[in-house]
Design an enzyme around this catalytic site. Structure first.
Site, short mmCIF file in Angstrom:
data_model
loop_
_atom_site.label_atom_id
_atom_site.label_comp_id
_atom_site.label_asym_id
_atom_site.label_seq_id
_atom_site.Cartn_x
_atom_site.Cartn_y
_atom_site.Cartn_z
N SER A 1 42.19 52.25 43.24
CA SER A 1 42.00 51.11 42.35
C SER A 1 42.34 51.50 40.91
O SER A 1 43.44 51.98 40.66
CB SER A 1 40.59 50.59 42.53
OG SER A 1 40.43 49.30 42.03
N HIS B 1 41.33 45.89 50.03
CA HIS B 1 41.36 46.79 48.88
C HIS B 1 40.63 48.11 49.11
O HIS B 1 41.09 49.18 48.70
CB HIS B 1 40.75 46.05 47.68
CG HIS B 1 40.77 46.83 46.40
ND1 HIS B 1 41.94 47.09 45.73
CD2 HIS B 1 39.79 47.39 45.68
CE1 HIS B 1 41.66 47.78 44.63
NE2 HIS B 1 40.36 47.98 44.57
N ASP C 1 45.12 42.94 50.12
CA ASP C 1 44.29 43.31 48.96
C ASP C 1 44.15 42.11 48.03
O ASP C 1 45.14 41.60 47.51
CB ASP C 1 44.97 44.48 48.23
CG ASP C 1 44.07 45.12 47.18
OD1 ASP C 1 43.18 44.42 46.63
OD2 ASP C 1 44.27 46.31 46.89
#
Lengths: 445, 437
Positions: free
Chosen positions: B242, B369, B334
């Site tokens: 991330s 994600h 995601d």
């Protein structure tokens, strides 16, 4: 209704059962000869430790195992074909250092696998995936006459396994450690409960498997070493049996599924209990134990007088070590001191170490078998017999003590148990598997 | 009471495993062809309960092998050896938005696995189980050392494998939630890599000064690893998830201090103001906050913050400059970052620059994600405290549980191979080390 069971693979991942007949030979992998040819390389200086290459990797899986589970040890990123020593060491609960080592060659890809490759020197030879564990000996300088027995079953043995440069004897001088891995070996699975019992003159420990129960149960009896030995019980509980050192009636036990396992003098006690009227165990496992006793029992609970007072049957070897074997020779036991085997009504598995120096196991096995046959109960008897195995047939991969300290006072006395490392290790592994199968058959169906 | 049922055997091997190890769940000695439910229960450190269950029919010998037999219902179906872990969900009635994350890596995750008669879907606590076992799942192998690092202004934890070393090193970065998250670093150390988990958003420096760290904070972390006696200074990698990807790409492409051996970027993007660092990145995201969407279920979708992928070179890391191997791991579903679009753009940039041979792209359809270590339960959304807004929101991460779980398992395996190849292997692939003689 009998339910057919599949082989109890749940207890063991890769149990390798060794053919007894091959015990005297070293089993080598085919590419051993190739390694021999390349052995010349190890005479050249190979710079291992450098600032540009990471250290080789040593791995163990599983890294937290139960005592009877095989651990696979592998090395990677070693220089090709190079000699290495795998060195294992751990401390007993008493703080003594135990260790083992073995010599290997990395293969053509710089890899090493103790499940595949042969040891060419050290504490054991040949392809022995668990050799590092069962070949452990007290380190030089430790007290004499040691025997490895875990007192505290709620903690694991923590084994440090190192990869050393070259073929070395770790205790002799300097060796360069290239890599290491730590493995834990547990006698107890998560969730097994340990309960101390101290009631009605009975002292024992109850191990209850996780889950709702009720469980089949085992009474676990040891021999003359005395004290309270918990480790086999906790391991059996980890395999699904509630093991305990006293009689049933426990609310979590299925009262008509109680077996008994006895080693040495415990075997005699087991047979006494089993032949009492009103007691009906589901099955019995006797290991290297007599069917009678030269030592009279002082009361029906099985307490004994001084074992030492019957020294007339003791023998001594050239080093002054005592051999108790003849104490339990049937010819030396009065007929009235034998258990009434004809009263036996449940299956009995009897395990013999043919190199047992502490008990006349073969003769007692013969006697038990003969007595049962005479009473038309031969079908109850199963014998397992292991050449080269000694008295102390313990859970698998445990080091065998061929001799250990028996008493310190009035004078130091070492006793011979018997058993040679390789055959004894093979016997333990095979016997354990067969014991678990036998228990499953007799306590669960 | 049915005596036969009292002796049903349930076993899980190994009973103590690392979190990325498979186990075998076996039921034996139940009635033949009987309906059984296998149930898993875990209580998190925060007290919340998670569970999973599956419906089986025992075979003619009364056995079920979860690795070989088909679940016909429950939180997973089909043949799924590890389904009891990855399909764990908060128990009914739980607070919404939970996510399972281990805080203390020195103790295992405990899972209780139970077998019940019949095909149950609820009311497990009221049923009498047939058998039950406990299983430990560890992030940390025995012998791995955990060392808190506060020198040089760092807020970090270093995990060292057993043995003398030297070991390759790795800097492990998580995302915008901050905190010092240790579990992945502990697991990597259990695989032979000296790994340092770094807190860079809620570190001591930021908490005390209110300022966000600069590039030099990461370079300090790198130098700390370099000079550590057990770390091989020439073999240090970086792994970011991330926001951690943004940092990793920036450092990999532009840092004069960091000479990374390789980099792994999970669920992130190269889109950021090239001039500037974290503060500027976060400001840039804020500027685009008009692109934030809220779903009907009140979940916040942040993936459009970086869309469309800019064409201006000043707004994306020039991955054409990379000189080390890069592994990109992305979930195509995601919903939090535009990881897929960014990956496609990065692929194009590297093709143009001629360094495509450095890129390994793992792109997983229907994965979201949060691509975590294998068997980590998937959550499609969870409560997230954004560091900028300081508000808790329900962030939509995306992903469909089955495919997301498969992605986690596959990605981890490939990540380990990638790291091992780059950190342990020789520079010349296939070079025989007989050349050392």
């Amino acid at each position: 209704m009998n339910i057919a069971h599949r082989d109890s693979i749940m207890f063991r991942a890769n149990a390798s059962v060794k053919a007894m007949g091959q015990l005297s030979h070293i089993k080598l992998k085919p590419d051993f000869t190739v390694c021999r040819k390349l052995a010349g390389f190890h005479r050249l200086t190979v710079r291992w430790k450098s600032n540009t290459r990471p250290a080789p990797i040593l791995m163990a899986a599983p890294v937290r195992a139960l005592i009877d589970e095989q651990i696979s040890i592998r090395g990677h990123f070693l220089p090709l074909h190079c000699p290495v020593t795998v060195h294992a060491r751990m401390h007993s609960d008493e703080g003594d250092l135990w260790e083992s080592f073995a010599h290997y060659y990395a293969n053509e890809s710089g890899a090493l696998s103790l499940t595949r490759d042969p040891s060419v020197g050290g504490s054991y030879l040949g392809c022995e995936p668990m050799g590092l564990f069962w070949s452990m000996q007290p380190a030089p300088g430790e007290r004499e006459g040691l025997r490895l027995r875990k007192k505290n079953v709620e903690t694991p043995y923590v084994v440090h396994i190192s990869l050393l440069e070259g073929h070395v004897s770790p205790s002799e001088g300097q060796s360069t450690e290239l890599a290491a891995v730590t493995a834990e070996r547990w006698y107890i699975a998560p969730g097994v409960k340990r309960i101390e019992i101290n009631q009605n003159r009975l002292v024992g420990t109850l191990f209850i498997p996780p889950g709702p129960g009720p469980f089949p149960a085992l009474l676990d009896l040891w021999g003359m070493g005395g004290g309270l030995q918990e480790y086999r019980s906790s391991l059996l509980a980890s395999r699904g049996y509630a093991a305990f050192h006293l009689l049933q009636d426990h609310p979590q036990v299925v009262s008509d599924r109680v077996g008994i396992i006895g080693l040495s003098f415990g075997c005699y006690l087991m047979l006494r209990i089993a032949t009492k009227t009103g007691v009906k165990p589901s099955c019995l496992i006797g290991i290297n134990g007599p069917a009678g006793s030269t030592v009279p029992l002082s009361d029906s609970d099985g307490r004994t007088e001084q074992f030492e007072s019957f020294q007339k049957y003791w023998n001594f070897d050239d080093e002054g070590r005592v051999i108790f074997k003849e104490v339990s020779l049937p010819a030396n036991i009065l007929p009235e001191n034998f258990v009434k085997l004809e009263k036996l009504d449940c299956p009995l598995m009897y395990i013999v170490g043919e190199d047992d120096l502490s008990a006349s196991s073969i003769e007692n096995a013969d006697l038990i078998e003969e007595s049962l046959r005479s009473a038309s109960k031969g079908h109850l008897f199963t014998r397992l017999s292991y050449p080269g195995a000694g008295h102390l047939i313990e859970p698998p991969y445990s080091p065998n003590a061929r001799a250990s300290m028996w008493s310190i006072k009035p004078k130091k006395l070492i006793t011979m148990w018997g058993g040679h490392p390789g055959p004894h290790a093979a016997a333990q592994e095979d016997a354990w598997k067969k014991m678990l199968d036998y228990l499953e058959k007799n306590l669960r169906s | 009471m049915d005596e036969k049922q009292c002796c049903v055997i349930l076993s899980v091997q190994p009973s103590r495993g690392l979190v990325d190890e498979k186990f075998v769940v076996l039921v034996q000695s139940s009635l033949p062809s009987s309906l059984l439910t296998i149930y898993a229960h875990h209580q998190c450190e925060d007290g919340h309960s998670w569970h999973a269950f599956a419906h089986y029919t025992s075979d003619a010998t009364g056995a079920v092998n979860v690795s070989e037999d088909c679940s016909v219902g429950g939180t997973y179906s089909g043949v799924e050896a590890m389904g009891l872990l990855w399909s764990l969900k908060p128990v009914p009635g739980s607070k919404p938005g939970l996510r399972m994350r281990k805080k203390s890596v020195q103790a295992p995750m405990m899972v209780t696995i139970t077998v019940y008669r019949g095909h149950l879907t609820e009311g497990f606590e009221d049923q009498v189980p047939l058998a039950s076992v406990e299983v430990e799942r560890w992030y940390m192998a025995p012998g791995v050392r955990r060392i808190l690092v506060t020198e040089d202004g760092l807020t970090a934890t270093l995990f060292l494998p057993s043995g003398p070393g030297p070991f390759p090193g790795l800097l492990d970065l998580w995302g915008g939630g901050g905190q010092l998250v240790e579990y992945r670093a502990a697991l990597l150390a259990s695989h032979g890599i000296a790994t340092m988990a770094l807190d860079y958003l809620t570190c001591k420096y930021t908490m005390e000064t209110g300022k966000i760290v600069q590039q030099d904070y990461f370079e300090t972390a790198y130098k700390f690893l370099q000079k550590h006696p057990k770390v091989l200074s020439s073999r240090i990698a970086m792994l970011g998830l991330s926001l951690g990807t943004s940092v990793t790409l920036k450092m990999a492409a532009y840092s004069q201090v960091m000479k990374l051996r390789c980099a792994v970027c999970i669920s992130g993007s190269h889109v950021q103001p090239v001039d500037g660092f974290l503060k500027e990145m976060l400001d840039y995201f804020c500027k685009n906050s008009g692109n934030i969407r809220i779903t009907k279920g009140n979940e916040v979708v942040l993936r459009d913050l970086l869309l469309p992928i800019p064409t201006e070179l000043s707004l994306k890391v020039d991955v054409g400059k990379l000189q080390c191997p890069l592994m990109l791991i992305i979930g195509e579903d995601d919903q939090n970052w535009s990881a897929y679009e960014s990956a496609m753009d990065m692929k194009g940039m590297m093709a143009q620059a001629g360094n495509s041979h450095l890129l390994t792209l793992l792109s997983y359809p229907n994965a979201g994600h949060l691509i975590e270590p294998p068997y980590t339960p998937h959550v499609r959304a969870s409560l997230f405290r954004s560091l900028q807004s300081r508000q808790k929101m329900m962030a939509l991460w995306g992903g469909q549980t089955l495919e997301h779980s498969r992605a986690q398992e596959d990605a981890w395996r490939k990540l380990l191979v990638f790291l091992r190849k780059n950190l342990y292997g020789d520079v010349k692939t296939g070079a025989s080390s007989l050349s050392n003689l």
